[in-house]
Design a protein around this motif. Sequence first.
Motif, mmCIF file in Angstrom:
data_model
loop_
_atom_site.group_PDB
_atom_site.id
_atom_site.type_symbol
_atom_site.label_atom_id
_atom_site.label_comp_id
_atom_site.label_asym_id
_atom_site.label_seq_id
_atom_site.Cartn_x
_atom_site.Cartn_y
_atom_site.Cartn_z
ATOM 1 N N ARG A 70 -7.322 25.669 3.468
ATOM 2 C CA ARG A 70 -8.738 25.945 3.638
ATOM 3 C C ARG A 70 -9.414 24.732 3.936
ATOM 4 N N SER A 71 -9.109 23.451 3.368
ATOM 5 C CA SER A 71 -9.619 22.052 3.433
ATOM 6 C C SER A 71 -9.362 21.741 4.857
ATOM 7 N N SER A 76 -17.107 11.817 10.865
ATOM 8 C CA SER A 76 -17.445 12.893 11.585
ATOM 9 C C SER A 76 -18.325 12.830 12.935
ATOM 10 N N ARG A 121 -12.404 32.544 8.678
ATOM 11 C CA ARG A 121 -13.491 32.415 7.836
ATOM 12 C C ARG A 121 -14.424 31.182 8.034
ATOM 13 N N ALA A 122 -13.784 30.146 8.913
ATOM 14 C CA ALA A 122 -14.503 28.707 9.000
ATOM 15 C C ALA A 122 -15.119 28.938 10.589
ATOM 16 N N GLY A 123 -14.726 29.896 11.265
ATOM 17 C CA GLY A 123 -15.309 30.307 12.574
ATOM 18 C C GLY A 123 -14.836 29.148 13.717
ATOM 19 N N ARG A 124 -13.561 28.707 13.308
ATOM 20 C CA ARG A 124 -12.869 27.714 14.325
ATOM 21 C C ARG A 124 -11.471 28.261 14.911
ATOM 22 N N VAL A 164 -8.191 23.102 7.579
ATOM 23 C CA VAL A 164 -8.873 23.923 8.587
ATOM 24 C C VAL A 164 -10.226 23.531 8.932
ATOM 25 N N GLY A 165 -10.835 22.619 7.971
ATOM 26 C CA GLY A 165 -12.178 22.168 8.195
ATOM 27 C C GLY A 165 -12.436 21.040 9.016
ATOM 28 N N TYR A 166 -11.547 20.322 9.029
ATOM 29 C CA TYR A 166 -11.457 19.238 10.133
ATOM 30 C C TYR A 166 -10.369 19.001 10.906
ATOM 31 N N GLU A 225 -8.149 31.410 7.084
ATOM 32 C CA GLU A 225 -9.140 30.403 6.939
ATOM 33 C C GLU A 225 -9.900 29.857 8.203
ATOM 34 N N ALA A 226 -9.148 29.946 9.236
ATOM 35 C CA ALA A 226 -9.763 29.731 10.632
ATOM 36 C C ALA A 226 -10.918 30.673 11.070
#
Length: 239
Positions: free
Chosen positions: A92-93, A74, A119-122, A95-97, A116-117
Amino acid sequence: MTDRKEEIAANLARVEERIAAACAAAGRARDEVTLIVVTKTFPASDVRILSELGVRHVAENRDQDAAPKAAACSDLPLSWHFVGQLQTNKVRSVVGYADVVHSVDRAKLVNVLSKEAVRAGREVGCLIQVALDAGASGRGERGGVAPEGVAELADLVAGSEGLRLDGLMTVAPLTGEYAGRERAAFERLMDLSTDLRRNHPAANMVSAGMSADLEQAVAAGATHVRVGSAVLGVRPRLG
């Protein structure tokens, strides 16, 4: 580690030469084509070496391998691409990376990616995966939506919060009318890209071509090629 870095550097140089030659043959500038190195089954240490060698785009196809690798790397200036078939329970996972998902091929997946995007603010880039071998089911052996389903799915992505419609992706089919005709397959994808850009001008990314057929993809007009074994070698067997 030094030996491994030398091995990867030599392979990377050969792939760069191939891309440059293909661009020259097609009358294209080298900077029109982005290399994405597919790091699936290879360790995070290889990803670090790639970053040291100037690679900025890496791809994975299985979340269970990609998530820990992306976390371990990261701190590196990398864009992560998810290129495998994506189950909704992994979104969900991912979208985290993942900065770009190349395998968007159904409305349910778009809806979950959007949720999920947000939710993750991405903002997650999306490529519609086109199945040029789609049969009566409307889907290909390796996922993807039939060409006639591209426009509707693209509109859905473009109108979904948290998602950005970036363009199209395909894998050269092993069956059907394009089997063994990679150049023709990639030219068909370019035609679909032209159609897509009439309504979505910014969706100009075309992801096509791998280690064996990157020249045909560049000749057809691909903007991104996904190369694994030609850079990193034969993949270790998955346990």
